[in-house]
Design an enzyme around this catalytic site. Structure first.
Site, PDB file in Angstrom:
ATOM      1  N   ASP A  31       0.827  -1.205   0.000  1.00  0.00           N
ATOM      2  CA  ASP A  31       0.000   0.000   0.000  1.00  0.00           C
ATOM      3  C   ASP A  31       0.862   1.257   0.000  1.00  0.00           C
ATOM      4  O   ASP A  31       0.362   2.363  -0.169  1.00  0.00           O
ATOM      5  CB  ASP A  31      -0.964  -0.002   1.178  1.00  0.00           C
ATOM      6  CG  ASP A  31      -0.265  -0.075   2.527  1.00  0.00           C
ATOM      7  OD1 ASP A  31       0.902  -0.508   2.574  1.00  0.00           O
ATOM      8  OD2 ASP A  31      -0.895   0.271   3.533  1.00  0.00           O
ATOM      9  N   TYR A  55      11.092   2.998  -1.044  1.00  0.00           N
ATOM     10  CA  TYR A  55      10.492   1.662  -1.056  1.00  0.00           C
ATOM     11  C   TYR A  55       9.192   1.677  -1.859  1.00  0.00           C
ATOM     12  O   TYR A  55       8.990   0.843  -2.746  1.00  0.00           O
ATOM     13  CB  TYR A  55      10.235   1.182   0.374  1.00  0.00           C
ATOM     14  CG  TYR A  55       9.464  -0.105   0.442  1.00  0.00           C
ATOM     15  CD1 TYR A  55      10.042  -1.308   0.072  1.00  0.00           C
ATOM     16  CD2 TYR A  55       8.135  -0.125   0.874  1.00  0.00           C
ATOM     17  CE1 TYR A  55       9.329  -2.498   0.124  1.00  0.00           C
ATOM     18  CE2 TYR A  55       7.417  -1.297   0.931  1.00  0.00           C
ATOM     19  CZ  TYR A  55       8.015  -2.480   0.553  1.00  0.00           C
ATOM     20  OH  TYR A  55       7.318  -3.653   0.595  1.00  0.00           O
ATOM     21  N   LYS A  59       8.482  -0.320  -5.408  1.00  0.00           N
ATOM     22  CA  LYS A  59       7.408  -1.313  -5.523  1.00  0.00           C
ATOM     23  C   LYS A  59       6.445  -0.916  -6.643  1.00  0.00           C
ATOM     24  O   LYS A  59       5.970  -1.765  -7.394  1.00  0.00           O
ATOM     25  CB  LYS A  59       6.670  -1.480  -4.199  1.00  0.00           C
ATOM     26  CG  LYS A  59       7.504  -2.152  -3.112  1.00  0.00           C
ATOM     27  CD  LYS A  59       7.995  -3.533  -3.512  1.00  0.00           C
ATOM     28  CE  LYS A  59       6.929  -4.585  -3.379  1.00  0.00           C
ATOM     29  NZ  LYS A  59       7.416  -5.954  -3.631  1.00  0.00           N
TER      30      LYS A  59
END
Length: 87
Positions: A31, A55, A59
């Site tokens: 998320d 991060y 992703k």
């Protein structure tokens, strides 16, 4: 650089291999591709990405590598899989 090598380049390598053998791929994302500032749940195909950190950006870039390479894939976004701060 190491996070990008794993989350983006490694994912691209797996997507390329899946394409070569016509396999479906499952990519576990996070998320963190969103900023968490919404007032309602995101829709499954929401493209309102706003990663807040490296991060989250890597992703997201991994998700895009999968989506831009394959026709048959699943992207699953999860949060708090394990850790001392999770409930």
């Amino acid at each position: 650089a190491k996070v990008r090598a794993i989350n983006v380049n490694g994912t691209q390598n797996i997507a390329n291999a899946a394409k070569r053998i016509d396999a479906k791929m499952v990519y576990l994302s996070t998320d963190y591709v969103f900023d968490g500032q919404g007032t309602q749940p995101w829709e499954p195909d929401c493209k309102d990405y706003k990663p807040l950190n490296v991060y989250g950006q890597t992703k997201l870039d991994g998700e895009l590598a999968v989506a831009n390479t394959l026709d048959k894939y699943f992207i699953v976004r999860i949060a708090w899989v394990f850790g001392v701060n999770g409930a």
